[in-house]
Design a protein around this motif. Structure first.
Motif, PDB file in Angstrom:
ATOM      1  N   LYS A  36       0.863  -1.177   0.000  1.00 18.04           N
ATOM      2  CA  LYS A  36       0.000   0.000   0.000  1.00 18.04           C
ATOM      3  C   LYS A  36       0.903   1.232   0.000  1.00 18.04           C
ATOM      4  CE  LYS A  36      -3.822  -2.185   2.501  1.00 18.04           C
ATOM      5  NZ  LYS A  36      -4.693  -2.135   3.706  1.00 18.04           N
ATOM      6  N   PRO A  37       0.410   2.388  -0.451  1.00 11.49           N
ATOM      7  CA  PRO A  37       1.249   3.592  -0.487  1.00 11.49           C
ATOM      8  C   PRO A  37       1.900   3.896   0.865  1.00 11.49           C
ATOM      9  CG  PRO A  37      -0.765   3.967  -1.711  1.00 11.49           C
ATOM     10  CD  PRO A  37      -0.924   2.635  -1.044  1.00 11.49           C
ATOM     11  N   VAL A  38       3.140   4.349   0.810  1.00 15.07           N
ATOM     12  CA  VAL A  38       3.918   4.662   2.010  1.00 15.07           C
ATOM     13  C   VAL A  38       3.917   6.169   2.237  1.00 15.07           C
ATOM     14  CG1 VAL A  38       6.201   4.512   3.090  1.00 15.07           C
ATOM     15  CG2 VAL A  38       5.399   2.663   1.603  1.00 15.07           C
ATOM     16  N   GLU A  39       3.675   6.585   3.470  1.00 21.05           N
ATOM     17  CA  GLU A  39       3.770   7.999   3.826  1.00 21.05           C
ATOM     18  C   GLU A  39       5.207   8.293   4.247  1.00 21.05           C
ATOM     19  OE1 GLU A  39       1.951  11.300   6.991  1.00 21.05           O
ATOM     20  OE2 GLU A  39       1.167   9.237   6.953  1.00 21.05           O
ATOM     21  N   VAL A  40       5.769   9.406   3.739  1.00 22.56           N
ATOM     22  CA  VAL A  40       7.144   9.776   4.060  1.00 22.56           C
ATOM     23  C   VAL A  40       7.142  11.141   4.746  1.00 22.56           C
ATOM     24  CG1 VAL A  40       9.471  10.164   3.170  1.00 22.56           C
ATOM     25  CG2 VAL A  40       7.968   8.518   2.041  1.00 22.56           C
ATOM     26  N   ARG A  41       7.818  11.240   5.907  1.00 27.03           N
ATOM     27  CA  ARG A  41       7.923  12.506   6.623  1.00 27.03           C
ATOM     28  C   ARG A  41       9.389  12.740   6.984  1.00 27.03           C
ATOM     29  NH1 ARG A  41       3.439  12.795  11.287  1.00 27.03           N
ATOM     30  NH2 ARG A  41       3.914  15.022  11.057  1.00 27.03           N
ATOM     31  N   PHE A  42       9.766  14.018   7.095  1.00 29.48           N
ATOM     32  CA  PHE A  42      11.157  14.362   7.385  1.00 29.48           C
ATOM     33  C   PHE A  42      11.188  15.491   8.412  1.00 29.48           C
ATOM     34  CE2 PHE A  42      15.257  16.349   6.839  1.00 29.48           C
ATOM     35  CZ  PHE A  42      16.110  15.273   6.626  1.00 29.48           C
ATOM     36  N   ILE A  95       6.008   5.601   7.060  1.00 31.45           N
ATOM     37  CA  ILE A  95       4.825   5.022   7.700  1.00 31.45           C
ATOM     38  C   ILE A  95       4.181   4.083   6.688  1.00 31.45           C
ATOM     39  CG2 ILE A  95       2.628   5.522   8.818  1.00 31.45           C
ATOM     40  CD1 ILE A  95       3.753   8.385   9.330  1.00 31.45           C
ATOM     41  N   TYR A  96       4.246   2.781   6.955  1.00 25.18           N
ATOM     42  CA  TYR A  96       3.741   1.798   6.006  1.00 25.18           C
ATOM     43  C   TYR A  96       2.700   0.910   6.677  1.00 25.18           C
ATOM     44  CZ  TYR A  96       6.797  -1.831   8.047  1.00 25.18           C
ATOM     45  OH  TYR A  96       7.401  -2.730   8.883  1.00 25.18           O
ATOM     46  N   SER A  97       2.255  -0.141   5.978  1.00 30.14           N
ATOM     47  CA  SER A  97       1.085  -0.902   6.418  1.00 30.14           C
ATOM     48  C   SER A  97       1.256  -1.587   7.766  1.00 30.14           C
ATOM     49  CB  SER A  97       0.722  -1.954   5.362  1.00 30.14           C
ATOM     50  OG  SER A  97       1.800  -2.865   5.161  1.00 30.14           O
TER      51      SER A  97
END
Length: 716
Positions: A36-42, A95-97
């Motif tokens: 599933k799509p992964v959220e990326v934060r920095f 942030i992944y499944s």
């Protein structure tokens, strides 16, 4: 590439680059995928969240078609402003499944360029940090264990090793004496000059003046008002041109070429150096090969201070598919002046890859000339903070220029293909899109082992996007009831036929027999213990095979554990032949990225081999005196002897459960047969083996399949 379904979590990420800009900002880029799509934060060190730009990555979907199409924006790009770039530690969050993966960055992330450019332990440490930073500690440990087990860690001693095989002063003096009166060939060395460091520039001058062959002229086109003329005016062979304006590397070099009076034009950069016997070696080649039109040599890098040598590039002989995948020829290269007159000067449209474009143009008209490779390190490419040699990110425009140069070359050849850059800078893929889809006849020998055959057939039907194929199963003395029950279950599929070969096992005879039933213009020989991985495998192979100059195409095969089983065959390994990069890790790029790119080899394995039907018939199929071993190598050499190319592509991937169906050489009878087939092969191809595989440099060992150094070499 990984198969994402083999990962426990399915989550995979890659940090592709961290670039420290001159203005103090930092750019971070990479990708992350999951089912599933992964959220990326920095986050900066003070907790400030920095915006993450998501980027479209069709290449990831091509590599992992099982991904949801909504996740094509799997790439990410982060611009850290100057005021936040120095606040550590940074935090990159995925942030992944199944949870959150977090990467922390400290100042150690930034490696000094001199460490990257250094040889020995410093460079190994810098590279280890990079692998750990980009792929994680587990990946670093796995890579180190592989390097230690395979003995490849000894490559850190390159400088000591190369010094032991290069000519000493006694040999160089002998060359000078030999060439004392030689003046029939004049070499013109052309150099564009633009504000080099004085010490680096003078190092180039001194390396030219030290040549053991003395009939040369050095033409310096200075667009930077460097004022070096006073330092070099003592040698009349040096011509110094002060240009009125800077017209770029192509324009400046062209001004030097226009002043050249030599028979051959040699290209060099203003801060690199050439080996003292470079011109001597070229002179010898020209005398031995009067039809030579283009000559190139091996090369390595030197540190900024000129004291350390590292990163050797031991090249293949002329390899057009490799040349369309990367500019492997590069330095030191020389072109006959009459050839250059025909193709024209450097084209500023391709500045940054102007030499690449020129090389490609030269190869297009060399039907009356030979392209000669000298397998000796005769050029030393100096690294610096701004050079492409030290930091590829400094000249991204050059890699795009390279892609356009290859595309222009493909267009001039009137081939229907698009060129794209791989994720590794300066590496390209040529993707063919012919108007027709000829019938491919897949020939699969089989004796029992229904589970293996079923897995093979099911994978072809389920995963192959190429639609125009037939499958011919050559039944060879099966005895199990379930085998014939499985054959019966295939009867409703009109694409599949079962034909019976009743003789004793002879791989060559079985495939020759199966070919008599084939209706296709293209044959695909396939072992029953293979399994398709990527859907475009047959499109890729057929696209290459349809070229008029190609006879055979081979695929990239993996063992069940994901390590490399086949990526091309090298003649001479172990005295006969061996597989390139055998047992390397799944995602390893290979020496000079050879596991990532299309290229020509002398042979590929018939476990998955595509061949034109007309070519198969022209060479009489497989040699039936080779019943089991080396019949595919023999077949490839016969095809190569007829002037066709044998191409390996890494973009057709299969798993090979090697020798499951036939078994191992575990009896005296089998071992005796194996020895006899070695003798038969060497009776036919012994001269080829002794001469050396043209696609495998003499600097590499014939005792191993890992492209490690040949420790038996001595200087000539």
């Amino acid at each position: 590439k990984f198969n994402i379904n083999r990962k426990t979590s399915g989550f995979v990420y890659n940090l592709e680059k961290v670039i420290y800009k001159d203005d103090g900002s930092v750019e971070v880029a990479g990708w992350a995928i999951d089912m599933k799509p992964v959220e990326v934060r920095f986050f900066a060190g003070d907790g400030t969240e920095i915006a993450v730009e998501r980027r479209y990555r069709q290449d990831l979907y091509t590599a992992w078609p099982e991904l949801d199409e909504s996740d094509l924006n799997a790439g990410f790009f982060i611009k850290i402003p100057k005021e936040k770039a120095g606040i550590y530690p940074w935090k990159l969050q995925f942030i992944y499944s199944k949870g959150v993966v977090e990467r922390r960055f400290t100042r150690r992330t930034s490696f000094k360029e001199e460490w990257k450019a250094a040889g020995g332990i410093k460079r190994a440490i810098a590279r280890s940090y990079e692998i750990a930073n980009e792929q994680g500690i587990r990946a670093l440990f796995s890579r180190l264990m592989f390097e230690i087990r395979s003995g490849r860690v000894k490559t850190l001693s390159y400088q000591k090793w190369i010094e032991g095989i290069e000519p000493d002063e006694k040999v160089l003096n002998k060359q000078r004496e030999e060439c004392r009166s030689a003046s029939d060939i004049l070499f013109s060395i052309v150099v564009p000059v633009y504000k080099p460091k004085e010490a680096d520039f003078m190092a180039l001058i001194e390396s030219v003046k030290a040549q053991t062959y003395s009939n040369w002229e050095l033409i310096l086109a200075d667009a930077g008002k460097s004022g070096f003329f006073g330092l070099i005016k003592d040698d009349t062979r040096i011509k110094y041109i002060s240009l009125e304006k800077n017209t770029g590397i192509s324009g400046n070099t062209n001004e030097a070429i226009k002043k050249a009076t030599g028979d051959w034009i040699i290209f060099a950069d203003h801060d690199d150096t050439i080996a003292p016997d470079a011109l001597y070696q070229m002179y010898k080649v020209i005398k031995d090969h009067p039809d030579a039109g283009y000559i190139y040599t091996d090369e390595d890098k030197i540190s900024a201070n000129g004291k350390k040598r590292f990163d050797p590039v031991f090249k293949s002989d002329y390899n057009p598919d490799m040349l369309c995948s990367e500019n492997y020829i590069s330095h030191l290269s020389a072109v006959r002046k009459t050839v250059l007159d025909r193709v024209g000067l450097l084209n500023s449209e391709f500045d940054g890859a102007q030499d690449y474009d020129l090389t490609l143009r030269c190869t297009e008209i060399l039907e009356d000339y030979q392209i000669i490779h000298i397998p000796q390190v005769l050029y030393h490419w100096r690294t610096s903070e701004s050079s492409t040699a030290a930091n590829q990110e400094n000249k991204l425009y050059a890699f795009e220029a390279g892609r356009r140069a290859v595309q222009a070359h493909i267009n001039r050849l009137c081939l229907p293909a698009d060129v794209s850059e791989l994720s590794v800078h300066g590496r390209y893929r040529v993707h063919y899109h012919w108007d027709s889809t000829p019938l491919v006849s897949i020939i699969i020998p089989n004796k029992d082992h229904v589970a293996d055959l079923r897995r093979c057939i099911d994978s072809i039907i389920a995963k192959t996007q190429y639609s125009n194929y037939e499958i011919i199963i050559v039944e060879n003395n099966s005895t199990e009831k379930k085998t014939f029950e499985y054959y019966s279950s295939l009867a409703d599929d009109r694409r599949i036929r079962v034909v019976k070969y009743k003789g004793v096992f002879n791989y060559s005879k079985i495939n020759n027999y199966g070919a008599t039933f084939a209706k296709g213009d293209i044959l695909l020989l396939l072992n029953n213990d293979t399994e398709v991985i990527n859907p475009e495998w047959m499109d890729e192979m057929a696209g290459i095979c349809m070229r008029s100059d190609v006879g055979i195409v081979g695929a990239k095969l993996f063992y069940p554990d994901g390590t490399i089983q086949h990526a091309g065959v090298i003649i001479g390994i172990g005295g006969v032949a061996g597989h390139a990069f055998k047992s390397f890790p799944h995602a390893h790029p290979g020496t000079a990225d050879r596991l990532l790119i299309c290229q020509d080899y002398s042979a590929v394995t018939a476990a998955c081999m595509m061949v034109k039907r007309e070519v198969f018939d022209k060479v009489g199929g497989f040699s039936e005196e080779l019943a089991v071993a080396f019949n595919d190598v023999d077949f490839c050499l016969k095809v190569g002897q007829q002037g066709y190319r044998v191409v390996f592509t890494p973009f057709a991937e299969l798993t090979h459960y090697e020798s499951i169906s036939r078994g191992s050489e575990d009896t005296a009878e089998k071992q005796e047969r194996f020895r006899n087939e070695i003798e038969t092969f060497l009776d036919k191809w012994g001269d080829f083996v002794r001469k050396g595989d043209p696609y495998y440099n003499k600097h590499y060992s014939l005792k191993r399949e890992d492209f490690s150094y040949n420790e038996e070499l001595t200087h000539e």
